[in-house]
Design an enzyme around this catalytic site. Structure first.
Site: not given
Ligand code: SIN
Length: 189
Positions: A24-28, A99
């Site tokens: 699951f990704g929530y940022g980049s 990360e």
């Molecule tokens: C993410 O996107 O899930 C982790 C934080 C990031 O890499 O910005």
């Protein structure tokens, strides 16, 4: 201060023989999928809120002048929208490096927007990590993001890519909306 979580992540989750894993990704990870994936689906997780409380010394800031990037904060009752990717375990070699500044893989239940759910992994930079900057008002966060930059580019580009991606997905996030309003005001000033 920066940190390095590559070894910690490599010693976690040996994937128990699974040949595919949901991430699951929530940022980049929503807008920059620089890795192979089998499938991707809009999704959400419960009990977490997205916050720009994590320092970035390696991508959107520098040692001594970190930028601010997204992490998740435990928040009972909250939901966080993002993107789920079905990947093979080898992809984590790349992701653990990407990360590495404080994020640890944790197991979550991913709810797909079109129905159903699955267990998967998410990278979370918790309050204990050395790069954690912590809470600040959205106005302060916007002022910080407005000036930071690092090897991956301007901190505000990271932010605007995320805000645009959430809009395209039809998702809204009050924390993001407030920072965006302030950041656009500063940029227009
Ligand atoms: C993410 O996107 O899930 C982790 C934080 C990031 O890499 O910005």
């Amino acid at each position: 201060m920066s940190t390095n979580t590559i070894l910690a992540n490599q010693s976690l989750h040996r994937f128990d023989g699974h040949d595919k894993v949901w991430l699951f990704g929530y940022g980049s990870l929503i807008w920059k999928a620089d890795f192979d994936y089998i499938e991707r689906r809009p999704a959400r997780i419960f009990g977490w809120s997205r916050r720009f409380w994590q320092g970035s010394h390696d991508h959107r800031g520098r040692p001594g002048a970190p930028g601010r990037v997204a992490t998740l904060i435990a928040d009972p009752g909250a939901l966080c929208a993002g993107m789920a990717y079905l990947i093979t375990p080898e992809v984590f070699d790349h992701l653990d490096r990407r990360e590495k500044n404080g994020y640890l893989r944790e197991i979550v239940t991913i709810e797909f927007s079109d129905g159903g759910n699955a267990q998967g992994l998410v990278y979370i930079a918790g309050p204990g990590n050395k790069a954690f900057l912590g809470a600040a008002s959205e106005a302060e966060i916007a002022r910080h993001i407005a000036t930071a930059e690092g090897p991956s580019g301007l901190n505000r580009d990271y932010f605007f890519h995320l805000a645009d991606a959430l809009r395209r997905m039809g998702e809204s996030d009050v924390h993001i909306d407030r920072i965006e309003r302030e950041l656009r005001r500063i940029a227009g000033a």
